[in-house]
Design a protein around this motif. Structure first.
Motif, PDB file in Angstrom:
ATOM      1  N   PHE A 164       0.261  -1.151   0.042  1.00  0.00           N
ATOM      2  CA  PHE A 164       0.028  -0.375  -0.072  1.00  0.00           C
ATOM      3  C   PHE A 164       1.243   1.329   0.115  1.00  0.00           C
ATOM      4  O   PHE A 164       0.393   2.099   0.337  1.00  0.00           O
ATOM      5  CB  PHE A 164      -0.588   0.334   1.122  1.00  0.00           C
ATOM      6  CG  PHE A 164      -2.695  -0.781   1.223  1.00  0.00           C
ATOM      7  CD1 PHE A 164      -3.157  -0.952   0.213  1.00  0.00           C
ATOM      8  CD2 PHE A 164      -2.336  -1.957   2.050  1.00  0.00           C
ATOM      9  CE1 PHE A 164      -4.396  -1.906  -0.128  1.00  0.00           C
ATOM     10  CE2 PHE A 164      -2.795  -3.596   1.607  1.00  0.00           C
ATOM     11  CZ  PHE A 164      -4.012  -2.620   1.219  1.00  0.00           C
ATOM     12  N   ILE A 165       1.641   1.004  -1.154  1.00  0.00           N
ATOM     13  CA  ILE A 165       2.962   2.591  -0.341  1.00  0.00           C
ATOM     14  C   ILE A 165       1.885   3.952  -1.901  1.00  0.00           C
ATOM     15  O   ILE A 165       2.022   3.063  -2.635  1.00  0.00           O
ATOM     16  CB  ILE A 165       4.317   2.287  -0.804  1.00  0.00           C
ATOM     17  CG1 ILE A 165       5.568   3.215  -0.790  1.00  0.00           C
ATOM     18  CG2 ILE A 165       3.806   1.720  -2.489  1.00  0.00           C
ATOM     19  CD1 ILE A 165       6.667   3.033  -0.986  1.00  0.00           C
ATOM     20  N   CYS A 207       5.149   6.761   3.157  1.00  0.00           N
ATOM     21  CA  CYS A 207       3.452   7.074   3.091  1.00  0.00           C
ATOM     22  C   CYS A 207       2.668   5.785   3.153  1.00  0.00           C
ATOM     23  O   CYS A 207       3.184   5.571   1.077  1.00  0.00           O
ATOM     24  CB  CYS A 207       3.362   8.653   3.146  1.00  0.00           C
ATOM     25  SG  CYS A 207       1.985   8.869   3.558  1.00  0.00           S
ATOM     26  N   ILE A 208       1.636   5.132   3.887  1.00  0.00           N
ATOM     27  CA  ILE A 208       0.813   4.727   3.432  1.00  0.00           C
ATOM     28  C   ILE A 208      -0.217   5.161   2.521  1.00  0.00           C
ATOM     29  O   ILE A 208      -0.899   5.839   2.864  1.00  0.00           O
ATOM     30  CB  ILE A 208       0.294   3.991   4.316  1.00  0.00           C
ATOM     31  CG1 ILE A 208       1.137   3.069   5.049  1.00  0.00           C
ATOM     32  CG2 ILE A 208      -0.960   2.365   3.950  1.00  0.00           C
ATOM     33  CD1 ILE A 208       0.771   2.135   6.771  1.00  0.00           C
ATOM     34  N   ASN A 209      -0.660   4.306   1.013  1.00  0.00           N
ATOM     35  CA  ASN A 209      -1.715   5.288   0.559  1.00  0.00           C
ATOM     36  C   ASN A 209      -3.390   5.577   1.026  1.00  0.00           C
ATOM     37  O   ASN A 209      -3.062   4.712   2.424  1.00  0.00           O
ATOM     38  CB  ASN A 209      -1.762   4.124  -0.798  1.00  0.00           C
ATOM     39  CG  ASN A 209      -2.235   2.984  -0.947  1.00  0.00           C
ATOM     40  OD1 ASN A 209      -3.761   2.551  -0.339  1.00  0.00           O
ATOM     41  ND2 ASN A 209      -1.986   2.447  -1.941  1.00  0.00           N
ATOM     42  N   ASN A 255      -3.410  -3.849  10.134  1.00  0.00           N
ATOM     43  CA  ASN A 255      -2.039  -3.402  10.522  1.00  0.00           C
ATOM     44  C   ASN A 255      -1.126  -2.146   9.165  1.00  0.00           C
ATOM     45  O   ASN A 255      -0.198  -1.615   9.614  1.00  0.00           O
ATOM     46  CB  ASN A 255      -1.346  -4.842  10.947  1.00  0.00           C
ATOM     47  CG  ASN A 255      -1.241  -5.283   9.424  1.00  0.00           C
ATOM     48  OD1 ASN A 255      -2.563  -5.279   8.470  1.00  0.00           O
ATOM     49  ND2 ASN A 255      -0.072  -5.907   9.660  1.00  0.00           N
ATOM     50  N   ILE A 256      -1.899  -1.905   8.726  1.00  0.00           N
ATOM     51  CA  ILE A 256      -1.514  -1.240   7.561  1.00  0.00           C
ATOM     52  C   ILE A 256      -2.438  -0.127   7.036  1.00  0.00           C
ATOM     53  O   ILE A 256      -2.921  -0.294   6.328  1.00  0.00           O
ATOM     54  CB  ILE A 256      -1.662  -1.869   5.943  1.00  0.00           C
ATOM     55  CG1 ILE A 256      -1.229  -3.348   5.991  1.00  0.00           C
ATOM     56  CG2 ILE A 256      -0.453  -0.938   5.321  1.00  0.00           C
ATOM     57  CD1 ILE A 256      -0.254  -4.095   4.908  1.00  0.00           C
ATOM     58  N   PRO A 257      -3.501   0.718   7.861  1.00  0.00           N
ATOM     59  CA  PRO A 257      -4.224   2.494   8.326  1.00  0.00           C
ATOM     60  C   PRO A 257      -3.307   2.801   7.470  1.00  0.00           C
ATOM     61  O   PRO A 257      -2.675   3.335   7.371  1.00  0.00           O
ATOM     62  CB  PRO A 257      -3.888   2.187   9.810  1.00  0.00           C
ATOM     63  CG  PRO A 257      -2.612   2.034  10.353  1.00  0.00           C
ATOM     64  CD  PRO A 257      -1.888   0.954   9.076  1.00  0.00           C
ATOM     65  N   PRO A 258      -4.774   3.391   6.453  1.00  0.00           N
ATOM     66  CA  PRO A 258      -4.329   4.540   4.902  1.00  0.00           C
ATOM     67  C   PRO A 258      -4.053   6.154   5.963  1.00  0.00           C
ATOM     68  O   PRO A 258      -4.045   6.538   6.742  1.00  0.00           O
ATOM     69  CB  PRO A 258      -5.644   4.874   5.165  1.00  0.00           C
ATOM     70  CG  PRO A 258      -6.472   4.199   5.252  1.00  0.00           C
ATOM     71  CD  PRO A 258      -6.160   3.151   6.623  1.00  0.00           C
ATOM     72  N   GLY A 259      -2.995   6.669   4.767  1.00  0.00           N
ATOM     73  CA  GLY A 259      -2.017   7.793   5.356  1.00  0.00           C
ATOM     74  C   GLY A 259      -1.074   8.117   6.016  1.00  0.00           C
ATOM     75  O   GLY A 259      -1.153   8.627   6.961  1.00  0.00           O
TER      76      GLY A 259
END
Length: 648
Positions: free
Chosen positions: A247-248, A266-268, A276-280
């Motif tokens: 999700f980069i 920064c996660i998209n 565990n991979i929350p946006p933004g």
């Protein structure tokens, strides 16, 4: 660097503080960095995409040159990033007082940066990253930047603040570089020099699929890359490796902790994310090699909107300083304070970062309080006026003041009630006796009130700033101070009549006979000199030594010092201590028989017993030198002494 006009800044400050404009003694308000807080790091201008470099006991931050954009009616636009053509630099030794080093004019294509752009091929300079490496026994500095989303360039310098040059005259990384195919946005570099001296460059971002990506494309963009740098740091070796960061979106970061390499990003914002991979937010991966493969571990910094009420994109850099770990990031706090809504203009912030014993990273709490000051400021050293923790109403800009550091800045747009302040100046138990400042005023002048603890705190002294005859005609003036002992916050409050700009401000320094450091060699005008049509006097008080020299109202009168002894050849600062009641008088300056400066102006100090100082720069040899000053009009100022030091 962006500049709101002085009247606009004054009006904003007065409105924010609810003070009538005609109340001349009212202090201007801080914009977003409130007294006692460490975040945002600065608020007199913006700075986005911060990257940290630590060197010789200082943290240097390199930032994209966010500048406000306006509609034709004067209203604020949303940020289009059209102004990201320079790199702003600030630095600090204590994490609270920051020195403004101005802007590096990076982009040079199509006349960018007023035709002074360094990289003539580049139309933009986004998201800088910096590194230092010892090459052939000398520290060299490298500044990497993104030319929009289309490639990465590099500049080099011999100091962390420049001057900078373009060593290769083209982009270092493009989509044609081996291994770079498939990168949507080739930007947001991060650089890392490993313990063995090998450099690595990280870059990339974006989501494949255009305007309608699939869930798989959002979840596994495969658009981040790492490539090994050559020994010269301005070339690459082999092919880039893909970092499969889930999700980069953007914002490569890299640091090393306990032998492991941490890639962060920064996660998209789009698609369906696992918990565990929350946006933004800022996610991170770990590897045993700087080239990967990296394994996703978690996240450690929520989007700025969670903490400050203004979100937007995220950008960060993790660094170690004085055995503590920190993360620097941007947030829209300054523009939010000025305009009350998200417009996309970013400012730098720092908070502590903590690794757990198992190598994972704790969640960072971002806030306005920021980080504690790690060392006290020494007020007995020269302090650049553009070094401060907090301010009200001022701006900074390039300065032509002699004797300053590379890319010297000055505090400007100084109006009645404006101020700057430093945090935790350590005066010691003996305290300060005098305060001096290097100032220039085209007309009017004003005063600098030296106040302790707050903008309206105890008055330690007041420095009168005379008219010097020009905004770049500099004069060093001094006043006595009392009560400045121990560790205190110091507020320099500017006062004067009228609504116009009062003066420009280059540097300041307190003195204490037992604490003041060496400041070069002083040579009296009245002793060990050769005088022509000039006389020694003791009429007016305040001189040093046994007297001063009066040029005796004759053209061609001169003073010659014949015993100026230098350890090395090079440019020297010569500081003249003189007095002049009114007007401007000029002198020719000769070094070792050669005229170096013609008609050098000396501005009024206000009276014959008020002694000011003026600095010029001249070349001198190692060993003994002569310096002669000669009147070019019918008279010169009264001359007390000269002090010779090495140039910055």
């Amino acid at each position: 660097m962006y500049r709101l006009c002085g009247i606009t800044l004054l009006v904003i400050a007065l409105i924010l503080s609810c003070v009538p404009i005609n109340q001349a003694s009212a202090a201007s308000s801080a914009i977003a960095k409130q007294i006692g807080n460490a975040n945002p790091l600065i608020d007199h201008h913006l700075g986005a995409d911060p990257f940290a470099l630590t060197y010789n006991g200082r943290v240097y931050l390199y930032m994209s040159s966010d500048n406000y954009e306006y509609n034709s009616d004067g209203s604020i636009k949303d940020n289009t990033f059209a102004n990201l053509k320079s790199v702003f630099v600030i630095s600090s030794a204590d994490m609270v007082n920051w020195t403004d080093h101005g802007a590096i004019p990076v982009a040079g294509a199509n006349g960018a940066n007023g035709g002074q752009g360094i990289a003539k091929w580049a139309g933009a300079s986004w998201a800088p990253a910096a590194a230092v490496k010892n090459i052939n026994g000398k520290d060299k500095f490298f500044l990497y930047f993104a030319n929009g989303t289309g490639g990465i360039g590099v500049l080099t310098a011999d100091s962390p603040v420049g001057p900078w040059t373009d060593p290769i005259g083209k982009a270092l990384l493009t989509t044609n570089t081996p291994g770079m195919a498939g990168v949507v946005w080739l930007f947001d570099p991060a650089v890392f020099v490993d313990d063995d001296g090998t450099g690595y460059l990280y870059a990339g971002g974006g989501i494949p699929g255009g305007s309608n990506p699939t869930q798989e494309q959002r979840a596994n963009p495969k658009t981040a890359r790492v490539i090994k740098l050559g020994a010269d740091m301005t070339s690459v070796v082999g092919s880039a490796s893909t970092i499969d960061a889930p999700f980069i979106l953007e914002d490569s970061g890299i640091h090393k902790y306990n032998g492991k390499y941490y890639y962060s990003y920064c996660i998209n914002f789009g698609g369906v994310h696992p918990s565990n991979i929350p946006p933004g937010e800022i996610g991170y991966m770990v590897s045993s090699s700087p080239m990967g493969p990296f394994t996703y571990e978690g996240h450690f910094l929520k989007n700025p909107g969670v903490f400050f009420g203004a979100g937007g994109n995220h950008h960060h850099s993790v660094f170690q300083f004085n055995n503590e770990w920190y993360v620097v990031y941007h947030a829209q706090t300054v523009s939010l304070a000025l305009y009350g809504s998200e417009k996309g203009y970013r400012s730098p912030h720092i908070n502590k970062l903590q690794h757990n014993t198992n190598g994972t990273i704790q969640e960072v709490t971002a806030n306005y309080a920021g980080v504690p000051q790690v060392s006290n400021l020494n007020p007995y050293n020269r302090v650049e006026a553009e070094t401060f923790a907090w301010n009200g109403g001022i701006q900074t800009e390039n300065s032509n003041a002699p004797g300053g550091p590379i890319n010297n800045q000055q505090v400007t747009q100084i109006h009645n009630g404006d101020w700057v302040a430093v945090s935790k100046a350590d005066f010691g138990s003996g305290g300060a006796q005098t305060f001096k400042a290097h100032v220039a005023s085209a007309s009017g002048g004003g005063k600098i009130e030296i106040r302790l603890d707050s903008v309206s705190g105890p008055l330690a002294g007041t420095l009168n700033v005379p008219t010097t005859g020009g905004s770049q005609n500099w004069l060093e003036v001094e006043t006595a101070v009392t009560g400045a002992t121990g560790v205190r916050n110091v507020f320099l409050v500017f006062t004067g009549s009228g609504s116009g700009q009062l003066f420009n401000f280059d540097y300041w320094q307190f003195s204490n006979t037992s604490s003041s450091p060496g400041t070069g060699t002083t040579y009296e005008a009245e002793s060990s000199t050769q005088l022509t049509n000039a006389v020694i006097e003791t009429i007016y008080p305040g001189y040093t030594g046994t007297g001063y020299v009066n040029f005796n109202a004759l053209t061609g009168s001169s003073i010659e010092w014949n015993n100026i002894n230098n350890m090395t050849t090079g440019t020297k600062n010569v500081k003249f201590r003189y007095a002049l009641e009114s007007g401007t008088r000029t002198l020719d300056i000769y070094v070792n028989g050669t005229k170096i400066l013609s008609n050098e102006p000396f501005s009024a100090t206000g009276s014959w017993s008020t002694w000011g100082e003026k600095i010029v720069q001249v070349p001198m040899n190692s060993g003994m030198n002569t310096l002669r000053i000669v009147t070019t009009g019918t008279e010169g100022p009264n001359m007390d002494n000269i002090t010779v030091t090495a140039s910055f």
